[in-house]
Motif scaffolding. Structure first.
Motif, mmCIF file in Angstrom:
data_model
loop_
_atom_site.group_PDB
_atom_site.id
_atom_site.type_symbol
_atom_site.label_atom_id
_atom_site.label_comp_id
_atom_site.label_asym_id
_atom_site.label_seq_id
_atom_site.Cartn_x
_atom_site.Cartn_y
_atom_site.Cartn_z
ATOM 1 N N ASP A 206 4.592 7.655 -0.776
ATOM 2 C CA ASP A 206 4.228 8.859 -1.514
ATOM 3 C C ASP A 206 3.750 8.562 -2.941
ATOM 4 O O ASP A 206 3.741 9.439 -3.796
ATOM 5 C CB ASP A 206 5.411 9.826 -1.556
ATOM 6 N N VAL A 207 3.354 7.313 -3.207
ATOM 7 C CA VAL A 207 2.865 6.940 -4.526
ATOM 8 C C VAL A 207 1.453 7.501 -4.736
ATOM 9 O O VAL A 207 0.612 7.421 -3.850
ATOM 10 C CB VAL A 207 2.846 5.401 -4.690
ATOM 11 N N LYS A 208 1.233 8.072 -5.903
ATOM 12 C CA LYS A 208 -0.079 8.633 -6.239
ATOM 13 C C LYS A 208 -0.818 7.666 -7.176
ATOM 14 O O LYS A 208 -0.227 7.134 -8.113
ATOM 15 C CB LYS A 208 0.068 9.993 -6.943
ATOM 16 N N VAL A 209 -2.095 7.441 -6.916
ATOM 17 C CA VAL A 209 -2.899 6.561 -7.765
ATOM 18 C C VAL A 209 -4.178 7.277 -8.171
ATOM 19 O O VAL A 209 -4.693 8.127 -7.435
ATOM 20 C CB VAL A 209 -3.251 5.244 -7.044
ATOM 21 N N LYS A 210 -4.704 6.891 -9.355
ATOM 22 C CA LYS A 210 -5.909 7.533 -9.875
ATOM 23 C C LYS A 210 -7.186 6.850 -9.391
ATOM 24 O O LYS A 210 -8.179 7.506 -9.099
ATOM 25 C CB LYS A 210 -5.882 7.520 -11.413
ATOM 26 N N ASP A 211 -7.164 5.521 -9.342
ATOM 27 C CA ASP A 211 -8.387 4.788 -9.018
ATOM 28 C C ASP A 211 -8.048 3.395 -8.489
ATOM 29 O O ASP A 211 -6.867 3.030 -8.382
ATOM 30 C CB ASP A 211 -9.286 4.679 -10.255
ATOM 31 N N ASN B 84 -0.857 -2.006 -9.266
ATOM 32 C CA ASN B 84 0.354 -1.813 -8.456
ATOM 33 C C ASN B 84 0.535 -2.957 -7.465
ATOM 34 O O ASN B 84 1.652 -3.432 -7.236
ATOM 35 C CB ASN B 84 0.274 -0.482 -7.693
ATOM 36 N N GLU C 269 -5.855 1.109 -10.740
ATOM 37 C CA GLU C 269 -4.413 1.320 -10.647
ATOM 38 C C GLU C 269 -3.856 0.730 -9.352
ATOM 39 O O GLU C 269 -2.730 0.215 -9.326
ATOM 40 C CB GLU C 269 -4.105 2.828 -10.718
ATOM 41 N N HIS D 145 0.836 -1.212 0.000
ATOM 42 C CA HIS D 145 0.000 0.000 0.000
ATOM 43 C C HIS D 145 0.871 1.263 0.000
ATOM 44 O O HIS D 145 0.766 2.103 0.899
ATOM 45 C CB HIS D 145 -0.934 0.014 1.217
ATOM 46 N N HIS E 293 0.569 3.831 -1.688
ATOM 47 C CA HIS E 293 -0.263 5.023 -1.827
ATOM 48 C C HIS E 293 -0.825 5.463 -0.478
ATOM 49 O O HIS E 293 -1.377 6.567 -0.367
ATOM 50 C CB HIS E 293 -1.408 4.765 -2.805
#
Length: 271
Positions: A109-114, A121, A117, A103, A105
């Protein structure tokens, strides 16, 4: 059951303490002879009972069944601890590390759209982990003993994650029609009953394709079939009750009358 003081009862409220006593020198002969292999069967049974309780939405039953599953898990962990392999704390620590790693995100600092994604990941991270990195196929980690519908869903989902998929649900529905036609053709050849293996394979193809329909429709085939089976059971029992009220037996009822009773059940038992 012998009366116990409050102090003694509180002492045995710890499941770990109870399991130690059961497995101890003066414990229960049945519990003392159990192995991870024998306990695995009971764990699977308890998980199914928990699933049924969740489906029923009976909170008391869910609470009780959760406790039963927890007991089985702790018991199995104790068996491995006795042989100095690992204990439950080790299992919890390893899982905590895994969850944090998968996890990024949330804990990084990982950014996810939905959620799509997030799942992509998750799978990428999972395949980089030590116990998955040596696998030659992304399908290898799917348990072989999963119930067939659950495993079919997981296999199709995993394959689709690589891009090997239909463009939309219409494409899957066309495939269902194609597979259905092939099943009908095979059934037509099976007049002497000697082509059961071929019929079985074609029937399986229909089911597998329908699993993909469920995936595109964002429902789980296992849950859908469970709900439909439960609905059928309720309606059939309604028929039986109607026949019994007339002091007759269901297997002595004519087909035309059963058809009418079924139509009545469909009206009176919605789901």
């Amino acid at each position: 059951m012998k009366d116990r003081t409050d102090v003694e009862f509180k002492h045995y409220k710890s499941l770990d303490t109870i399991i130690e006593r059961l497995r101890g020198e003066n414990g229960c002969p049945w519990d003392r002879k159990q192995t991870p292999e024998t306990m695995m069967i009971y764990l699977i049974e308890e998980v199914y009972e928990l699933a049924e309780a969740i489906e029923s939405e009976n909170h008391d039953a869910i609470c009780e069944e959760l406790g039963d599953v927890l007991f089985q898990l702790l018991f199995i962990a104790k068996l491995f601890q006795e042989k100095n392999h690992f204990n439950m704390e080790d299992a919890a620590r390893i899982n905590a590390e895994k969850m944090i790693n998968r996890h990024p995100h949330v804990f990084g600092d990982v950014k996810v759209k939905d959620t799509k994604e997030i799942r992509e990941n998750w799978q990428k991270i999972k395949m980089k982990e030590k116990n998955h990195s040596a696998q030659k196929s992304i399908l290898e980690s799917i348990p072989a003993n999963l119930p067939a519908l659950m495993r079919a869903y997981r296999v199709s989902e995993r394959a689709a994650g690589t891009g090997f998929d239909w463009d939309n649900i219409s494409g899957v529905m066309d495939k269902v029609e194609e597979e259905w036609a092939e099943l009908k053709a095979e059934l037509g050849k099976n007049g002497d009953g000697k082509r059961t293996e071929e019929v079985s394979l074609e029937f399986g193809d229909v089911l597998f394709t329908l699993v993909n329909v469920a995936r595109f429709a964002k429902i789980h085939p296992e849950t859908a079939l469970t709900d439909s089976t439960r609905k059928f059971e309720k309606r059939f029992k309604h028929m039986e009750e109607a026949v019994s009220a007339a002091k007759r037996k269901i297997n002595e009822t004519s087909r035309s009358e059963m058809d009418q009773l079924w139509e009545n059940a469909k009206v009176e038992v919605k789901n």
